[in-house]
Design a protein around this motif. Structure first.
Motif, PDB file in Angstrom:
ATOM      1  N   PHE A 259       0.847  -1.199   0.000  1.00  0.00           N
ATOM      2  CA  PHE A 259       0.000   0.000   0.000  1.00  0.00           C
ATOM      3  C   PHE A 259       0.879   1.244   0.000  1.00  0.00           C
ATOM      4  O   PHE A 259       1.832   1.349   0.770  1.00  0.00           O
ATOM      5  N   ILE A 260       0.557   2.196  -0.882  1.00  0.00           N
ATOM      6  CA  ILE A 260       1.319   3.457  -0.876  1.00  0.00           C
ATOM      7  C   ILE A 260       0.421   4.678  -0.702  1.00  0.00           C
ATOM      8  O   ILE A 260       0.931   5.786  -0.585  1.00  0.00           O
ATOM      9  N   GLY A 261      -0.918   4.508  -0.671  1.00  0.00           N
ATOM     10  CA  GLY A 261      -1.749   5.677  -0.397  1.00  0.00           C
ATOM     11  C   GLY A 261      -3.178   5.534  -0.866  1.00  0.00           C
ATOM     12  O   GLY A 261      -3.531   4.632  -1.633  1.00  0.00           O
ATOM     13  N   HIS A 262      -4.017   6.468  -0.368  1.00  0.00           N
ATOM     14  CA  HIS A 262      -5.398   6.600  -0.837  1.00  0.00           C
ATOM     15  C   HIS A 262      -5.471   7.702  -1.896  1.00  0.00           C
ATOM     16  O   HIS A 262      -4.611   8.576  -1.979  1.00  0.00           O
ATOM     17  N   VAL A 263      -6.534   7.645  -2.668  1.00  0.00           N
ATOM     18  CA  VAL A 263      -6.795   8.664  -3.682  1.00  0.00           C
ATOM     19  C   VAL A 263      -8.254   9.094  -3.549  1.00  0.00           C
ATOM     20  O   VAL A 263      -9.157   8.249  -3.497  1.00  0.00           O
ATOM     21  N   TRP A 276     -12.296  15.834 -12.967  1.00  0.00           N
ATOM     22  CA  TRP A 276     -12.208  15.388 -11.585  1.00  0.00           C
ATOM     23  C   TRP A 276     -11.009  16.050 -10.914  1.00  0.00           C
ATOM     24  O   TRP A 276      -9.916  16.109 -11.482  1.00  0.00           O
ATOM     25  N   THR A 277     -11.219  16.551  -9.747  1.00  0.00           N
ATOM     26  CA  THR A 277     -10.115  17.052  -8.934  1.00  0.00           C
ATOM     27  C   THR A 277      -9.609  15.900  -8.074  1.00  0.00           C
ATOM     28  O   THR A 277     -10.382  15.271  -7.351  1.00  0.00           O
ATOM     29  N   THR A 278      -8.317  15.603  -8.182  1.00  0.00           N
ATOM     30  CA  THR A 278      -7.757  14.426  -7.532  1.00  0.00           C
ATOM     31  C   THR A 278      -6.806  14.829  -6.411  1.00  0.00           C
ATOM     32  O   THR A 278      -6.002  15.755  -6.567  1.00  0.00           O
ATOM     33  N   ILE A 279      -6.901  14.125  -5.287  1.00  0.00           N
ATOM     34  CA  ILE A 279      -6.055  14.383  -4.126  1.00  0.00           C
ATOM     35  C   ILE A 279      -5.384  13.067  -3.726  1.00  0.00           C
ATOM     36  O   ILE A 279      -6.060  12.055  -3.499  1.00  0.00           O
ATOM     37  N   ASP A 280      -4.051  13.055  -3.680  1.00  0.00           N
ATOM     38  CA  ASP A 280      -3.292  11.876  -3.218  1.00  0.00           C
ATOM     39  C   ASP A 280      -3.057  11.981  -1.722  1.00  0.00           C
ATOM     40  O   ASP A 280      -2.613  13.031  -1.225  1.00  0.00           O
ATOM     41  N   LEU A 281      -3.322  10.890  -1.030  1.00  0.00           N
ATOM     42  CA  LEU A 281      -3.153  10.843   0.421  1.00  0.00           C
ATOM     43  C   LEU A 281      -2.180   9.710   0.765  1.00  0.00           C
ATOM     44  O   LEU A 281      -2.596   8.574   0.994  1.00  0.00           O
ATOM     45  N   PRO A 282      -0.873   9.976   0.774  1.00  0.00           N
ATOM     46  CA  PRO A 282       0.083   8.916   1.126  1.00  0.00           C
ATOM     47  C   PRO A 282       0.017   8.601   2.613  1.00  0.00           C
ATOM     48  O   PRO A 282      -0.528   9.370   3.411  1.00  0.00           O
ATOM     49  N   GLY A 283       0.593   7.451   2.984  1.00  0.00           N
ATOM     50  CA  GLY A 283       0.642   7.094   4.398  1.00  0.00           C
ATOM     51  C   GLY A 283       0.258   5.656   4.629  1.00  0.00           C
ATOM     52  O   GLY A 283       0.012   4.882   3.695  1.00  0.00           O
ATOM     53  N   THR A 289      -7.987   7.574   7.261  1.00  0.00           N
ATOM     54  CA  THR A 289      -9.282   6.993   6.889  1.00  0.00           C
ATOM     55  C   THR A 289     -10.381   8.047   6.876  1.00  0.00           C
ATOM     56  O   THR A 289     -11.565   7.709   6.893  1.00  0.00           O
ATOM     57  N   SER A 290      -9.984   9.322   6.815  1.00  0.00           N
ATOM     58  CA  SER A 290     -10.972  10.402   6.670  1.00  0.00           C
ATOM     59  C   SER A 290     -10.275  11.603   6.040  1.00  0.00           C
ATOM     60  O   SER A 290      -9.057  11.759   6.132  1.00  0.00           O
ATOM     61  N   TYR A 291     -11.083  12.443   5.411  1.00  0.00           N
ATOM     62  CA  TYR A 291     -10.520  13.628   4.759  1.00  0.00           C
ATOM     63  C   TYR A 291     -11.635  14.663   4.585  1.00  0.00           C
ATOM     64  O   TYR A 291     -12.794  14.311   4.307  1.00  0.00           O
ATOM     65  N   ARG A 305     -15.132  10.023  -5.149  1.00  0.00           N
ATOM     66  CA  ARG A 305     -14.559   8.690  -5.337  1.00  0.00           C
ATOM     67  C   ARG A 305     -13.388   8.502  -4.376  1.00  0.00           C
ATOM     68  O   ARG A 305     -12.567   9.402  -4.202  1.00  0.00           O
ATOM     69  N   VAL A 306     -13.324   7.312  -3.786  1.00  0.00           N
ATOM     70  CA  VAL A 306     -12.232   6.970  -2.870  1.00  0.00           C
ATOM     71  C   VAL A 306     -11.644   5.637  -3.314  1.00  0.00           C
ATOM     72  O   VAL A 306     -12.382   4.663  -3.523  1.00  0.00           O
ATOM     73  N   GLY A 307     -10.321   5.570  -3.484  1.00  0.00           N
ATOM     74  CA  GLY A 307      -9.648   4.331  -3.876  1.00  0.00           C
ATOM     75  C   GLY A 307      -8.312   4.200  -3.172  1.00  0.00           C
ATOM     76  O   GLY A 307      -7.876   5.105  -2.452  1.00  0.00           O
ATOM     77  N   ILE A 308      -7.639   3.042  -3.373  1.00  0.00           N
ATOM     78  CA  ILE A 308      -6.292   2.833  -2.848  1.00  0.00           C
ATOM     79  C   ILE A 308      -5.367   2.506  -4.013  1.00  0.00           C
ATOM     80  O   ILE A 308      -5.811   2.065  -5.082  1.00  0.00           O
ATOM     81  N   LYS A 309      -4.085   2.691  -3.802  1.00  0.00           N
ATOM     82  CA  LYS A 309      -3.115   2.351  -4.838  1.00  0.00           C
ATOM     83  C   LYS A 309      -1.910   1.663  -4.209  1.00  0.00           C
ATOM     84  O   LYS A 309      -1.571   1.875  -3.041  1.00  0.00           O
ATOM     85  N   ASN A 310      -1.290   0.802  -5.021  1.00  0.00           N
ATOM     86  CA  ASN A 310      -0.045   0.160  -4.615  1.00  0.00           C
ATOM     87  C   ASN A 310       1.031   0.499  -5.632  1.00  0.00           C
ATOM     88  O   ASN A 310       0.849   1.382  -6.479  1.00  0.00           O
ATOM     89  N   MET A 311       2.137  -0.230  -5.612  1.00  0.00           N
ATOM     90  CA  MET A 311       3.253   0.102  -6.497  1.00  0.00           C
ATOM     91  C   MET A 311       2.962  -0.201  -7.959  1.00  0.00           C
ATOM     92  O   MET A 311       3.696   0.257  -8.844  1.00  0.00           O
ATOM     93  N   VAL A 312       1.897  -0.971  -8.218  1.00  0.00           N
ATOM     94  CA  VAL A 312       1.569  -1.331  -9.599  1.00  0.00           C
ATOM     95  C   VAL A 312       0.533  -0.387 -10.185  1.00  0.00           C
ATOM     96  O   VAL A 312       0.602  -0.025 -11.362  1.00  0.00           O
TER      97      VAL A 312
END
Length: 344
Positions: A259-263, A276-283, A289-291, A305-312
């Motif tokens: 895991f590298i962050g939420h979007v 779409w305005t996009t905000i990266d939330l690393p950690g 878990t809130s913003y 929209r809320v998602g997660i991202k990894n290194m791929v």
């Protein structure tokens, strides 16, 4: 005087755990092995009966397996062997592969032209440690080498088991894979991405299965973009120009990588062409878990929209709607005035 009645055929002493032909006996390891003394029907005192075996896992020279002495004493090669009196049948239990050989029963050291050839069938040896020669995010190609025994017990097929290595898990016995022939390579499918696995192999013949091989060295399948999405627990508008989003991250097994962050992405719902305005939330996955989304337009419905991202890559989004509160009306501009005459 001893009266010794010989059994005319080995087949009379063979049950479901063995098969017999003239002068030959085939038995499974672990079964009872009973041999008649195929010799004279009547002998006189003094009596000495000797069972010898050529082969029998002890070298090519004949060795004495059991002997009945003239003084009535009985000597045996090991604790599994006994003589059944007064017939002098040789009884070995449990039979093992070292008991395979050519048996001769002699009376009073008289040469005997009759013999019984015993073959002991056992399970094959466990194969060597399997090696993972290649793998993807959901499969692993295995290769292994058989180990051959002196008895010639070879594998008719193989069984494969897997287990998760980190976190540790027991061997998956319910999903054991049967490899229908004696090939020594196999492609294991249905694995999970970014998961550590170990594998082991069993050799199988008509007698049964071998012990397990040494487990393969652990391997980790390749990463994939996350397959899970967060669960949005709550959204609300604290002020006319903000929306707060609270969510719960997906299960670890659905992250498919580090895991590298939420979007978070948002736009007004009614403006289909709006970007779409996009905000990266690393950690850490459980730290954020809130913003609170700021600088929004009052009394406007937004898609969020809320998602997660990894290194791929980025996983699927959870999509919700929320409307900002009504704001204070703007001050009027460009005001004009005019006089209205009163009625007289």
């Amino acid at each position: 005087m001893w009266r010794f009645v010989a059994v005319s055929t080995v087949a009379l002493l063979c049950w479901t755990t063995c098969s017999a032909e003239d002068g030959a006996l085939r038995v499974f390891a672990g079964a009872n092995l009973t041999l008649p003394c195929p010799h004279h029907s009547e002998v006189a005192d003094p009596l000495m009966v000797t069972w010898s075996c050529r082969g029998c896992g002890r070298g090519p020279a004949p060795v004495t397996v059991a002997q009945y002495g003239r003084d009535g004493s009985v000597s045996r090669s090991d604790g599994r062997v006994r003589l059944v009196l007064p017939t002098f049948q040789l009884h070995i239990y449990p039979a093992s592969t070292q008991d395979a050989g050519v048996y001769v029963c002699s009376v009073n050291n008289a040469p005997s032209a009759e013999s019984i050839t015993v073959t002991v069938e056992d399970v094959p040896r466990a194969p060597q440690r399997p090696l993972v020669v290649s793998f993807t995010s959901r499969s692993a190609e295995l290769s292994w080498a058989p180990l051959y025994s002196q008895t010639g017990a070879s594998a008719l097929r193989y069984l494969l088991q897997k287990r998760r290595y980190d976190p540790p898990a027991p061997w998956d016995l319910q999903h054991e894979i049967t490899i229908p022939d004696n090939r020594t390579t196999f492609n294991v499918t249905g694995l999970k991405p970014f998961t550590a696995y170990s594998f082991r192999i069993f050799s199988v013949n008509k007698v049964g299965r071998s012990l397990a091989s040494e487990p393969s060295y652990p391997m980790v399948t390749h990463r994939e973009p996350p397959s899970g999405k967060p669960t949005v627990v709550k959204t609300f508008s604290p002020t006319a120009d903000t929306i707060e989003v609270i969510w719960r991250p997906p299960d670890r097994s659905e992250m498919n990588g580090e895991f590298i962050g939420h979007v978070i992405a948002y736009r007004p719902r009614d403006l289909d062409g709006a970007e779409w305005t996009t905000i990266d939330l690393p950690g850490n996955v459980n730290e954020t878990t809130s913003y609170i989304i700021e600088d929004l337009t009052p009394y406007t419905e937004y898609l969020i929209r809320v998602g997660i991202k990894n290194m791929v890559g980025l996983g699927p989004y959870a999509v919700v709607r929320e409307t900002t509160l009504e704001g204070v009306p703007d001050r009027p501009e460009n005001l004009t005035s005019r006089c209205i005459p009163t009625a007289s």
